[in-house]
Design an enzyme around this catalytic site. Structure first.
Site, PDB file in Angstrom:
ATOM      1  N   ASP A  15       0.914  -1.239   0.021  1.00  0.00           N
ATOM      2  CA  ASP A  15      -0.015   0.044  -0.017  1.00  0.00           C
ATOM      3  C   ASP A  15       0.713   1.429   0.043  1.00  0.00           C
ATOM      4  O   ASP A  15       0.275   2.247   0.235  1.00  0.00           O
ATOM      5  CB  ASP A  15      -1.045   0.103   1.169  1.00  0.00           C
ATOM      6  CG  ASP A  15      -2.320   0.125   0.825  1.00  0.00           C
ATOM      7  OD1 ASP A  15      -2.714   0.023  -0.141  1.00  0.00           O
ATOM      8  OD2 ASP A  15      -3.125   0.579   1.849  1.00  0.00           O
ATOM      9  N   LYS A  18       3.248   1.553  -4.918  1.00  0.00           N
ATOM     10  CA  LYS A  18       4.228   1.090  -6.335  1.00  0.00           C
ATOM     11  C   LYS A  18       3.335   1.084  -7.555  1.00  0.00           C
ATOM     12  O   LYS A  18       4.060   1.686  -8.427  1.00  0.00           O
ATOM     13  CB  LYS A  18       4.675  -0.138  -5.813  1.00  0.00           C
ATOM     14  CG  LYS A  18       5.486  -0.400  -4.593  1.00  0.00           C
ATOM     15  CD  LYS A  18       5.991  -1.955  -4.259  1.00  0.00           C
ATOM     16  CE  LYS A  18       4.923  -2.753  -3.724  1.00  0.00           C
ATOM     17  NZ  LYS A  18       4.475  -2.178  -2.292  1.00  0.00           N
ATOM     18  N   THR A  19       2.137   0.411  -7.491  1.00  0.00           N
ATOM     19  CA  THR A  19       1.552   0.294  -8.587  1.00  0.00           C
ATOM     20  C   THR A  19       0.974   1.797  -9.059  1.00  0.00           C
ATOM     21  O   THR A  19       0.954   1.873 -10.456  1.00  0.00           O
ATOM     22  CB  THR A  19       0.235  -0.698  -8.146  1.00  0.00           C
ATOM     23  OG1 THR A  19       0.795  -1.935  -7.823  1.00  0.00           O
ATOM     24  CG2 THR A  19      -0.435  -0.952  -9.409  1.00  0.00           C
ATOM     25  N   HIS A  66       2.502  -7.229  -0.254  1.00  0.00           N
ATOM     26  CA  HIS A  66       2.005  -8.013   1.007  1.00  0.00           C
ATOM     27  C   HIS A  66       2.742  -8.839   1.369  1.00  0.00           C
ATOM     28  O   HIS A  66       3.446  -9.592   0.701  1.00  0.00           O
ATOM     29  CB  HIS A  66       0.596  -8.633   0.433  1.00  0.00           C
ATOM     30  CG  HIS A  66      -0.201  -9.193   1.566  1.00  0.00           C
ATOM     31  ND1 HIS A  66       0.124 -10.339   2.354  1.00  0.00           N
ATOM     32  CD2 HIS A  66      -1.558  -8.750   1.869  1.00  0.00           C
ATOM     33  CE1 HIS A  66      -0.732 -10.493   3.178  1.00  0.00           C
ATOM     34  NE2 HIS A  66      -1.887  -9.721   2.831  1.00  0.00           N
TER      35      HIS A  66
HETATM   36  N1  LIG Z   1      -2.672  10.731  -1.491  1.00  0.00           N
HETATM   37  C1  LIG Z   1      -1.698   9.761  -2.175  1.00  0.00           C
HETATM   38  N2  LIG Z   1      -2.190   8.654  -2.129  1.00  0.00           N
HETATM   39  C2  LIG Z   1      -1.579   7.679  -2.991  1.00  0.00           C
HETATM   40  C3  LIG Z   1      -0.451   7.962  -3.395  1.00  0.00           C
HETATM   41  N3  LIG Z   1       0.231   7.107  -3.888  1.00  0.00           N
HETATM   42  C4  LIG Z   1      -0.497   5.948  -4.098  1.00  0.00           C
HETATM   43  N4  LIG Z   1      -1.649   6.519  -3.156  1.00  0.00           N
HETATM   44  C5  LIG Z   1      -2.937   5.418  -2.685  1.00  0.00           C
HETATM   45  O1  LIG Z   1      -2.366   4.372  -1.818  1.00  0.00           O
HETATM   46  C6  LIG Z   1      -2.825   3.294  -2.201  1.00  0.00           C
HETATM   47  C7  LIG Z   1      -2.173   2.225  -2.413  1.00  0.00           C
HETATM   48  O2  LIG Z   1      -1.518   2.460  -3.682  1.00  0.00           O
HETATM   49  P1  LIG Z   1      -0.969   1.265  -4.547  1.00  0.00           P
HETATM   50  O3  LIG Z   1      -0.150   1.708  -5.810  1.00  0.00           O
HETATM   51  O4  LIG Z   1      -1.853   0.213  -4.882  1.00  0.00           O
HETATM   52  O5  LIG Z   1       0.340   0.650  -3.503  1.00  0.00           O
HETATM   53  P2  LIG Z   1       0.964  -0.703  -3.743  1.00  0.00           P
HETATM   54  O6  LIG Z   1       2.371  -0.208  -3.074  1.00  0.00           O
HETATM   55  O7  LIG Z   1       1.242  -0.874  -5.395  1.00  0.00           O
HETATM   56  O8  LIG Z   1       0.408  -1.904  -2.902  1.00  0.00           O
HETATM   57  P3  LIG Z   1       0.645  -3.541  -3.085  1.00  0.00           P
HETATM   58  O9  LIG Z   1       1.009  -3.611  -4.509  1.00  0.00           O
HETATM   59  O10 LIG Z   1      -0.408  -3.991  -2.684  1.00  0.00           O
HETATM   60  O11 LIG Z   1       1.859  -3.607  -2.035  1.00  0.00           O
HETATM   61  C8  LIG Z   1      -3.928   3.758  -3.201  1.00  0.00           C
HETATM   62  O12 LIG Z   1      -5.097   3.754  -2.778  1.00  0.00           O
HETATM   63  C9  LIG Z   1      -3.456   4.855  -3.759  1.00  0.00           C
HETATM   64  O13 LIG Z   1      -4.310   5.663  -4.503  1.00  0.00           O
HETATM   65  C10 LIG Z   1       0.166   9.551  -3.121  1.00  0.00           C
HETATM   66  O14 LIG Z   1       1.234   9.886  -3.776  1.00  0.00           O
HETATM   67  N5  LIG Z   1      -0.688  10.302  -2.393  1.00  0.00           N
HETATM   68 MG   LIG Z   2       0.758  -2.836  -6.178  1.00  0.00          MG
END
Ligand SMILES: Nc1nc2c(ncn2[C@@H]2O[C@H](COP(=O)(O)OP(=O)(O)OP(=O)(O)O)[C@@H](O)[C@H]2O)c(=O)[nH]1
Ligand SMILES: [Mg+2]
Length: 509
Positions: A15, A18-19, A66
């Site tokens: 969370d 990254k994605t 995760h």
């Molecule tokens: N306000 C804000 N929210 C963000 C930012 N970057 C990501 N988010 C939010 O954070 C949440 C998680 O983002 P993801 O990109 O899914 O995180 P991840 O690291 O890929 O998560 P996993 O792949 O499950 O480990 C989402 O709801 C995004 O919209 C940012 O720079 N600012």
């Molecule tokens: Mg991700």
């Protein structure tokens, strides 16, 4: 000429963004599965193409954060050239930030950039300091996916990290692709994808899938959805295989050429590093990751940082490849290192082996006779033995000598060593030493044990116990006791109750 293609892998706690960040950089949504979109977490590896401001072409592998999917992250990270570690400003460095950093270190992925995301939610300063401590070599850039702040700076930092990387496209090498996805396309048949580690793949190539040994012909090659006649290493490729059923190939398989010298292996000699305090007990069952494949196995200690990895299922390693070692329960990444011998015999520690492994690590030819003996951990400085008389041994006797040498600190029982008169001739030639009624040791191994014993005595005021020797040799009480009785009989040590005193050292109070 265009710079060689590179592969970038994401890393970081769940969370942390990254994605989202890869989506902003590439325009691609790498979470493809409905469950991923519903739950808002990545489960599988995601893939995207990125062109940096310099024009450098980069394949991106987006890993899940995760804690249950670290194994997927390891598979995705094997074969990448540099990393994008993502740390959320409001959360800072978290458990999988650290665990992924250990994986990257084990895989020797040294170049990369840290993005501190969510700078719109919290002041990124603390997270930037924490990340800088964890990955001191990386540039750290604060960004916000919401406002777009820092994105240009991040692209420039990625370009700087990429500039120093040579890529993997050496034309001469055999192709190696560790399969991470298999699917079928109607009308075309089976497609495998992966990061191409070396060589190139092209239409019409004859290839072999390992460990099955199944042969196949390449019908088509794509790089990020573009058809290519031939694709060089360092990037994501999709390979359409003619005449191979979907069930005949799976994640973890290796696609290579029939001419390559790769073979499946159940044994690996490796140099492994574990952060302080996480070194596994020898003999512990661990999970061993190589390429996109993993298997449980056990670690037999060979001395210093050298270990023999004994696998329950085969891997397809080559010398120089990286391994990641994970604890099975509770799951955690312990460390990893480099393959020195991809197909050794089963053996325990011996001085000769250590010399050979040190040679392999330095990249020297390993098959010459050693001239000096250096065990790395403890230089051979005491306890030289007289040269053995030159006696011609029968093949059976030579085999016994070899077995004793290979067995190291834990030799087989005499009764397991076949014909008694062959053992006697090895002993008469000075190449086996009787240590107890049922055990012989190789004299080289015994000389090493003697050195270790002197080290213990030095550390411990001249006193040696069975437990101390057992721990030093990482063996069982049975062997330690037999050895101490042998050294008592040799008058190197003197038994006083449960202690054995090194003769000539000051008597304990
Ligand atoms: N306000 C804000 N929210 C963000 C930012 N970057 C990501 N988010 C939010 O954070 C949440 C998680 O983002 P993801 O990109 O899914 O995180 P991840 O690291 O890929 O998560 P996993 O792949 O499950 O480990 C989402 O709801 C995004 O919209 C940012 O720079 N600012
Ligand atoms: Mg991700």
């Amino acid at each position: 000429m265009l710079a060689a293609p590179l592969t970038l892998g994401t890393a970081g706690h769940i969370d942390h963004g990254k994605t989202t960040l890869i989506g902003l950089l590439t325009g691609a949504q790498t979470d493809r599965l409905p469950q991923e979109r519903e739950r808002g977490i990545s489960i599988e590896l995601g893939y995207a193409a990125l062109t940096l401001p310099s024009g450098r072409r980069v394949s991106v592998v987006d890993a899940p954060g995760h804690e249950r999917f670290v194994r997927t992250m390891v598979a995705g990270a094997s074969g990448i050239d540099f990393y994008l570690m993502v740390v959320a400003a409001d959360d800072g460095v978290m458990p999988q930030t650290r665990e992924h950093a250990i994986v990257l270190e084990a895989l020797a992925v040294k170049a990369g950039v840290v993005a501190v995301t969510k700078a719109d939610v919290a002041d990124p300063a603390v997270a930037m300091i924490e990340a800088g401590e964890l990955l001191p070599e990386a540039e750290v850039v604060a960004i916000s996916a919401r406002t777009g702040e820092g994105l240009d700076e991040l692209r420039a930092a990625l370009d700087r990290a990429a500039a120093g990387l040579p890529g993997r496209a050496r034309a001469a090498a055999s192709p190696r692709l560790h399969v991470d996805r298999v699917f079928t396309i109607r009308g075309a048949g089976t497609v495998v994808t992966g990061t191409l580690w070396s060589g190139s793949v092209g239409r019409g190539d004859e290839v072999v899938l390992l460990p099955s040994g199944r042969r196949a012909r390449i019908r088509a090659v794509q790089v990020h959805d573009q058809s290519r006649d031939r694709a060089p290493a360092g990037q994501r490729v999709a390979v359409n295989l003619a005449g191979v059923a979907r069930e005949e190939v799976q994640r973890g398989d290796v696609l290579t050429s029939a001419a390559a010298e790769l073979l499946p292996s159940y044994l690996i000699d490796a140099r492994l590093r574990f952060p302080a305090g996480t070194e596994p007990q020898p003999g512990t069952r661990v999970q061993v990751h190589h390429g996109t494949r993993e298997t449980p196995g056990r670690l037999a200690w060979l001395g210093g940082e050298f270990w023999q990895v004994r696998l329950e299922r085969p891997l397809v390693p080559a010398a120089g490849d990286r391994l990641v070692i994970r604890q099975i329960a509770p799951p955690d990444t312990l460390g990893g290192g480099v393959v020195l011998d991809a197909r050794p015999r089963k053996h325990g520690p011996s001085r000769e082996l250590l010399v050979r492994l040190q040679r392999l690590e330095r990249g020297d030819p390993a098959d010459e006779e050693p001239t000096t003996v250096d065990t790395g951990e403890r230089p051979h400085r005491r306890g030289s033995r007289p040269p053995a008389p030159t006696v011609r041994l029968s093949p059976a006797a030579l085999a016994i000598e070899q077995r004793l040498k290979d067995a190291g600190f834990e030799p087989p029982l005499d009764s397991e060593l076949a014909a008694p008169h062959d053992l006697a001739s090895v002993r008469d030639a000075g190449r086996a030493v009787r240590v107890s009624k049922t055990l012989h040791y190789h004299p080289d191994v015994l000389a090493e044990i003697r050195n270790r014993l002197l080290d213990i005595a030095q550390r411990n005021g001249g006193v040696i116990t069975i437990a101390l020797l057992r721990d030093e040799l990482r063996t069982s009480r049975k062997f330690a006791q037999a050895l101490l009785e042998h050294f008592d009989a040799e008058k190197l040590t003197l038994r006083r109750g449960d202690e054995h005193i090194l003769r000539g050292s000051a008597p304990p109070r």
